[in-house]
Design a protein around this motif. Structure first.
Motif, PDB file in Angstrom:
ATOM      1  N   LEU A 126       0.836  -1.201   0.000  1.00 32.56           N
ATOM      2  CA  LEU A 126       0.000   0.000   0.000  1.00 32.56           C
ATOM      3  C   LEU A 126       0.869   1.247   0.000  1.00 32.56           C
TER       4      LEU A 126
ATOM      5  N   ALA B 235       0.969   7.043   2.083  1.00 32.10           N
ATOM      6  CA  ALA B 235      -0.101   7.995   2.414  1.00 32.10           C
ATOM      7  C   ALA B 235      -1.369   7.278   2.900  1.00 32.10           C
ATOM      8  N   GLN B 236      -1.591   6.088   2.388  1.00 29.54           N
ATOM      9  CA  GLN B 236      -2.796   5.346   2.769  1.00 29.54           C
ATOM     10  C   GLN B 236      -2.666   4.713   4.156  1.00 29.54           C
ATOM     11  N   VAL B 237      -1.451   4.382   4.574  1.00 29.51           N
ATOM     12  CA  VAL B 237      -1.270   3.704   5.862  1.00 29.51           C
ATOM     13  C   VAL B 237      -0.621   4.580   6.928  1.00 29.51           C
ATOM     14  N   ARG B 238      -0.279   5.787   6.564  1.00 28.71           N
ATOM     15  CA  ARG B 238       0.418   6.697   7.481  1.00 28.71           C
ATOM     16  C   ARG B 238      -0.288   6.843   8.818  1.00 28.71           C
ATOM     17  N   GLN B 239      -1.582   7.098   8.801  1.00 24.96           N
ATOM     18  CA  GLN B 239      -2.316   7.324  10.043  1.00 24.96           C
ATOM     19  C   GLN B 239      -2.375   6.058  10.899  1.00 24.96           C
ATOM     20  N   ARG B 240      -2.554   4.906  10.266  1.00 27.39           N
ATOM     21  CA  ARG B 240      -2.571   3.641  11.025  1.00 27.39           C
ATOM     22  C   ARG B 240      -1.228   3.389  11.698  1.00 27.39           C
TER      23      ARG B 240
END
Length: 129
Positions: free
Chosen positions: A80, A83-88
């Motif tokens: 992935l 940017a898509q997993v940064r917050q997780r």
């Protein structure tokens, strides 16, 4: 042999699992549900990763014994974008730091307390890692 019986009559998987399995999954007809990496022992995961969809032609050997396996569905993982997993990732690291700080704080409290009847590991020093 169970695998030969299942090759002849695949619809009997749940019945035969319920009758012959020593795994708690026998209550669900041998269904383990959706598995993700890290949910089973490494040797079972490796066998599943190499296995095509369908009934395994030989039992899978793990530290818990031999398993008759039917792989019903397989979803390959995908890399992935950050940017898509940064917050997780940020949430995970924040929770990890919180749990570590809480554990260290409790160790300090334990080392300063007089507690009888139970052995708890306290901190030897106020400087913890």
């Amino acid at each position: 042999m169970l695998i030969e019986q299942l090759q002849a009559a695949p619809e009997r998987f749940a019945e035969l699992a319920g009758r012959h399995s020593a795994c708690s999954s026998k209550e669900q007809g041998g269904n383990l549900g959706q598995l993700s990496k890290g949910q089973t022992v490494p040797e079972f995961e490796e066998a599943l990763a190499l296995m095509p969809i369908g009934l395994a032609t030989s039992p899978v050997n793990t530290r818990y014994g031999f398993h008759v396996v039917e792989l019903v569905h397989k979803v390959e993982g995908a890399l992935l974008p950050f940017a898509q997993v940064r917050q997780r990732i940020a949430d995970y690291l924040e929770q990890k730091a919180y749990r570590r700080a809480l554990s260290q704080y409790l160790q300090i409290l334990i080392s300063e307390a007089v507690i009888e009847g139970i052995e708890l590991d306290g901190a030897d020093s106020p400087l913890l890692q």
